[in-house]
Design an enzyme around this catalytic site. Sequence first.
Site, PDB file in Angstrom:
ATOM      1  N   VAL A  90       0.845  -1.204   0.000  1.00 49.12           N
ATOM      2  CA  VAL A  90       0.000   0.000   0.000  1.00 49.12           C
ATOM      3  C   VAL A  90       0.879   1.252   0.000  1.00 49.12           C
ATOM      4  O   VAL A  90       0.593   2.224  -0.712  1.00 49.12           O
ATOM      5  CB  VAL A  90      -0.996   0.006   1.183  1.00 49.12           C
ATOM      6  CG1 VAL A  90      -1.832   1.284   1.192  1.00 49.12           C
ATOM      7  CG2 VAL A  90      -1.904  -1.210   1.131  1.00 49.12           C
ATOM      8  N   CYS A  91       1.964   1.225   0.758  1.00 48.47           N
ATOM      9  CA  CYS A  91       2.877   2.370   0.788  1.00 48.47           C
ATOM     10  C   CYS A  91       3.500   2.588  -0.596  1.00 48.47           C
ATOM     11  O   CYS A  91       3.642   3.721  -1.048  1.00 48.47           O
ATOM     12  CB  CYS A  91       3.958   2.172   1.843  1.00 48.47           C
ATOM     13  SG  CYS A  91       3.319   2.139   3.531  1.00 48.47           S
ATOM     14  N   ALA A  92       3.849   1.501  -1.263  1.00 52.79           N
ATOM     15  CA  ALA A  92       4.409   1.600  -2.618  1.00 52.79           C
ATOM     16  C   ALA A  92       3.387   2.237  -3.555  1.00 52.79           C
ATOM     17  O   ALA A  92       3.721   3.169  -4.315  1.00 52.79           O
ATOM     18  CB  ALA A  92       4.822   0.222  -3.126  1.00 52.79           C
TER      19      ALA A  92
END
Length: 151
Positions: free
Chosen positions: A43-45
């Site tokens: 999700v951060c990516a």
Amino acid sequence: MLMVGSTAPDFTLKDQDGNLIQLSSLKGRKVLLSFHPLAWTSVCADQMKSLELAYEEFESLKVVPLGISVDPVPSKKAWADALGLKKLRILSDFWPHGEVAKAFGIFRDKDGFSERANVLIDEEGKVIWMKVYPIKQLPDVGEILSFLRSE
């Protein structure tokens, strides 16, 4: 947590290339701080890639988007390279650990990382928009861009 209308705390952090970025040096432009818990997570990516994809639109709106997490600079560098980030600066809030996230009131002590949050700061250093998201939710860049276009 900081509220809309609050003055954003100043800070200086290194980006993925080791360059110092000081918030107060960006006065005169809006700044989007996109807090993400940890590098190397899906999700951060996706959150950072969405900012990279929208980078030119942010520029046209005179906004400097910045990613920020507690990961150290070498990890941020390897991650930025792996993601193919060419324009987006991602900042390391590594040491003192999470100090900037703490100043913004979004550090999760029990987890050792920040909330997933977007904070939009105006040209004078005031918070004009802020949203904290569930950790597993991808923030919608479109809602930020819509807010900016409506100003």
